[in-house]
Design an enzyme around this catalytic site. Structure first.
Site, PDB file in Angstrom:
ATOM      1  N   TYR A  33     -49.406  52.528  60.831  1.00 61.51           N
ATOM      2  CA  TYR A  33     -49.594  51.835  62.106  1.00 61.51           C
ATOM      3  C   TYR A  33     -48.883  52.560  63.235  1.00 61.51           C
ATOM      4  CZ  TYR A  33     -44.835  49.792  62.202  1.00 61.51           C
ATOM      5  OH  TYR A  33     -43.478  49.615  62.281  1.00 61.51           O
ATOM      6  N   LYS A 149     -44.921  56.023  59.440  1.00 63.53           N
ATOM      7  CA  LYS A 149     -44.955  54.673  60.008  1.00 63.53           C
ATOM      8  C   LYS A 149     -45.899  53.840  59.144  1.00 63.53           C
ATOM      9  CE  LYS A 149     -44.481  52.627  64.615  1.00 63.53           C
ATOM     10  NZ  LYS A 149     -43.242  51.903  64.378  1.00 63.53           N
ATOM     11  N   GLU A 181     -30.849  54.796  60.473  1.00 65.58           N
ATOM     12  CA  GLU A 181     -31.428  54.209  61.688  1.00 65.58           C
ATOM     13  C   GLU A 181     -31.218  52.709  61.652  1.00 65.58           C
ATOM     14  OE1 GLU A 181     -35.708  54.768  61.847  1.00 65.58           O
ATOM     15  OE2 GLU A 181     -35.942  54.316  59.736  1.00 65.58           O
ATOM     16  N   LEU A 205     -37.520  57.191  61.043  1.00 63.52           N
ATOM     17  CA  LEU A 205     -38.762  57.312  61.803  1.00 63.52           C
ATOM     18  C   LEU A 205     -38.486  58.185  63.039  1.00 63.52           C
ATOM     19  CD1 LEU A 205     -41.712  56.071  61.928  1.00 63.52           C
ATOM     20  CD2 LEU A 205     -40.792  54.698  63.788  1.00 63.52           C
TER      21      LEU A 205
HETATM   22  N1  PMP Z   1     -37.188  53.146  63.412  1.00 63.27           N
HETATM   23  C1  PMP Z   1     -37.868  52.104  62.909  1.00 63.27           C
HETATM   24  C2  PMP Z   1     -37.669  51.735  61.477  1.00 63.27           C
HETATM   25  C3  PMP Z   1     -38.743  51.373  63.726  1.00 63.27           C
HETATM   26  O1  PMP Z   1     -39.435  50.339  63.224  1.00 63.27           O
HETATM   27  C4  PMP Z   1     -38.877  51.730  65.094  1.00 63.27           C
HETATM   28  C5  PMP Z   1     -39.741  50.942  66.041  1.00 63.27           C
HETATM   29  N2  PMP Z   1     -40.853  50.405  65.560  1.00 63.27           N
HETATM   30  C6  PMP Z   1     -38.149  52.822  65.583  1.00 63.27           C
HETATM   31  C7  PMP Z   1     -37.314  53.509  64.704  1.00 63.27           C
HETATM   32  C8  PMP Z   1     -38.276  53.255  67.014  1.00 63.27           C
HETATM   33  O2  PMP Z   1     -39.457  53.971  67.215  1.00 63.27           O
HETATM   34  P1  PMP Z   1     -40.188  53.983  68.638  1.00 63.27           P
HETATM   35  O3  PMP Z   1     -39.174  54.421  69.638  1.00 63.27           O
HETATM   36  O4  PMP Z   1     -41.280  54.968  68.480  1.00 63.27           O
HETATM   37  O5  PMP Z   1     -40.665  52.594  68.894  1.00 63.27           O
END
Ligand code: PMP
Length: 283
Positions: A33, A149, A181, A205
């Protein structure tokens, strides 16, 4: 209020959206996603989001489905027009598709299920940041492909709910005594005056907001080190904040009852918020 979504080639009302119980997304969490912000009726950093989606598809062996990506921007523009979105978010969900029997092994030529729908998230105002937020630390027990993702989010769901049920905003994850994270965000810290964030790799991610913030900091002559951040570094930092598309900067001023720095929101946290806010306002 009803809204128009895109599902498998059709624009329909969200309440009319149906998929088969034999969809591999439903049975196995087999899919990927993206979450794409919309600012001023335009998808935000669309090329970066599509690039990450391409990478997720490739990493789960759905390379043959790249054609979908070519259409996505157009689908989003249609949905923005149909729903009159101004500041909003898109949730894009692509599963490996329908299969007539439940089998771990998927057949060649299986057709993906594609869903694009609007979602509303409340982005924190600067005012809302001023008291800071509480975080907690847990062991990162997720799989070693967190750079994908994936729609299989059970680990993240359990970790985020631990935070929610215990009065914390976010769970900060530790593997082998190192920060990876947040359960739904990337993490930045300021330690000994240096801005640091964990390295990219299979454990985190590659956040689009992380990437944007590093770029904006560097453009403004602020050094950012992409490096290992130990649990000790994290807990003894002067500042900690989370980044994500839904809330681009959330300062964490306390972790498991231990104050971070002097327990107030620091200058780099505000700087992060301001730089991203300015970037968006100049779109
Ligand atoms: N890490 C994880 C596990 C996440 O779910 C997200 C946000 N959905 C992020 C990092 C941040 O990613 P982004 O800045 O692309 O939203």
């Amino acid at each position: 209020m009803s809204q128009i979504i895109y599902l498998n080639g059709e624009y329909i009302n969200r309440d009319d959206g149906k998929i088969s119980i034999m969809d591999r997304g439903f049975l196995f969490g087999d899919g990927v996603y993206e979450l794409v912000p919309i600012y001023k009726s335009k998808p935000f950093l669309i090329n970066k989001h599509l690039q990450r989606l391409r990478s997720s598809l490739e990493l789960v062996g759905m390379k043959t489905d790249f054609a979908i990506i070519e259409d996505l921007e157009n689908i989003m523009l249609q949905l923005i027009a149909k729903n009159k979105y101004v500041d909003h978010f898109f949730y894009v969900h692509i599963t490996r598709g329908y299969q007539s029997s439940r089998n771990h092994v998927y057949p060649d030529g299986i057709k993906p299920t594609v869903l694009v729908m609007g979602e509303e998230y409340k982005v924190f105002s600067k005012e809302k940041l001023k008291n800071g937020f509480k975080g907690c630390v847990r062991e990162d027990f997720r799989w070693m492909k967190s750079n994908i993702k994936s729609i299989s989010l059970l680990g993240n769901v359990l970790l985020k709910n631990y935070a929610a049920q215990n009065g914390f905003y976010e769970t900060l994850l530790i593997r082998n005594k190192k920060l990876t994270e947040g359960s739904a965000s990337n993490i930045f810290v300021v330690n000994n005056g240096k801005v640091m964030t964990p390295n990219l790799g299979v454990e985190i991610l590659p956040g689009i907001t992380r990437d944007l913030l590093i770029e904006l900091f560097r453009k403004n002559n602020i050094d950012v080190e992409e490096t290992d951040v130990s649990e000790d570094d994290l807990l003894n930092s002067e500042e900690v904040w989370c980044t994500s598309s839904t809330n681009y900067c959330v300062p964490i001023t306390e972790i498991d009852s231990k104050k971070i720095g002097d327990g107030t929101v620091g200058e780099y946290s505000y700087k992060s918020y301001d730089l991203i806010n300015k970037f968006i306002s100049e779109l």
